[in-house]
Motif scaffolding. Structure first.
Motif, PDB file in Angstrom:
ATOM      1  N   THR A  13      37.218  69.868  39.825  1.00 39.21           N
ATOM      2  CA  THR A  13      36.171  70.835  40.127  1.00 39.21           C
ATOM      3  C   THR A  13      35.853  70.839  41.612  1.00 39.21           C
ATOM      4  O   THR A  13      35.704  71.892  42.212  1.00 39.21           O
ATOM      5  CB  THR A  13      34.893  70.516  39.319  1.00 39.21           C
ATOM      6  OG1 THR A  13      35.199  70.668  37.944  1.00 39.21           O
ATOM      7  CG2 THR A  13      33.753  71.435  39.689  1.00 39.21           C
ATOM      8  N   SER A  14      35.761  69.665  42.201  1.00 40.63           N
ATOM      9  CA  SER A  14      35.420  69.612  43.618  1.00 40.63           C
ATOM     10  C   SER A  14      36.024  68.394  44.304  1.00 40.63           C
ATOM     11  O   SER A  14      35.420  67.790  45.177  1.00 40.63           O
ATOM     12  CB  SER A  14      33.903  69.627  43.797  1.00 40.63           C
ATOM     13  OG  SER A  14      33.299  68.624  43.013  1.00 40.63           O
ATOM     14  N   GLY A  29      36.647  64.681  48.686  1.00 41.44           N
ATOM     15  CA  GLY A  29      35.733  65.631  48.067  1.00 41.44           C
ATOM     16  C   GLY A  29      34.618  64.923  47.325  1.00 41.44           C
ATOM     17  O   GLY A  29      34.212  63.820  47.681  1.00 41.44           O
ATOM     18  N   ASN A  30      34.121  65.564  46.249  1.00 43.98           N
ATOM     19  CA  ASN A  30      33.042  65.023  45.445  1.00 43.98           C
ATOM     20  C   ASN A  30      33.480  63.716  44.784  1.00 43.98           C
ATOM     21  O   ASN A  30      34.640  63.569  44.402  1.00 43.98           O
ATOM     22  CB  ASN A  30      32.645  66.049  44.378  1.00 43.98           C
ATOM     23  CG  ASN A  30      31.396  65.647  43.624  1.00 43.98           C
ATOM     24  OD1 ASN A  30      31.319  64.556  43.083  1.00 43.98           O
ATOM     25  ND2 ASN A  30      30.419  66.525  43.576  1.00 43.98           N
TER      26      ASN A  30
END
Length: 192
Positions: A13-14, A29-30
């Motif tokens: 997702t991220s 990222g996340n």
């Protein structure tokens, strides 16, 4: 920096992950569920190496990112996963998140050599050298392909329906479904 990337996945997702020519995995990222695999839950705007846990001293050949989890295949054909595990998508027999890679060695993958791996929303699937498919994690729509809608925190074999007696060569998982390519050039899908 200074590395040659051989494989990349951006299915998370991220978060994004890559494999370099020296067999190192890196993610960025996340990281709220530990999906970067560096032992923290701190997000990173630059790539961080994934070298601990089940990947200590291992050479990574491929990597896949699910929504909030990540899995890699080593040169020995073994699987390691990390990040969110609420549905058992890490495949290590628990539903506990992990900020470092954990080995996936039980269930339908016992004694098998993995050649291909894919991660979806909260599930993971693999193809082994004997042409069989296995999936684990969330199964609310039957995306694990084992004829149930029960989650599994260990790999389950996908051998029924259109896969009966067939050899699987490739597999990919979506949000709530999974599809495989067979050695006879046909495709088979299951789930939502």
């Amino acid at each position: 920096a200074g590395k040659t990337v051989t494989s990349i996945t951006a299915a998370g997702t991220s978060h994004t992950c890559a494999v370099t020519s020296d067999g190192t995995a890196a993610c960025w990222g996340n990281n709220g569920s530990g999906q970067l695999g560096n032992g923290t839950t701190t997000q990173s705007t630059t790539p961080v190496a994934v070298t601990s846990g089940a990947l200590t001293g291992k050479t990574v050949t491929s990597i896949t990112a699910g929504t909030y989890h990540t899995c890699a295949v080593t040169s020995e054909g073994k699987v390691a996963c990390w990040g969110n595990n609420v549905s058992g998508q890490l495949g290590n027999g628990t539903t506990t998140n992990s900020k470092t890679p954990v080995a996936v060695t039980s269930g339908a993958l016992t004694g098998k050599t993995v050649t291909n791996i894919t991660a979806g929303y909260s599930l993971t699937c693999a193809v082994t050298s004997d042409g069989t498919a296995s999936c684990w994690g969330y199964n609310g729509s039957g995306q694990l392909g084992n004829g149930t809608t029960t989650n599994s925190n260990t790999p389950v074999a996908v051998t029924s329906g259109a896969l009966t007696g067939k050899t699987v060569t490739n597999i990919t998982a979506g949000y709530n479904h999974t599809c495989a390519v067979l050695s006879d050039g046909t495709a088979s899908c299951w789930g939502y």
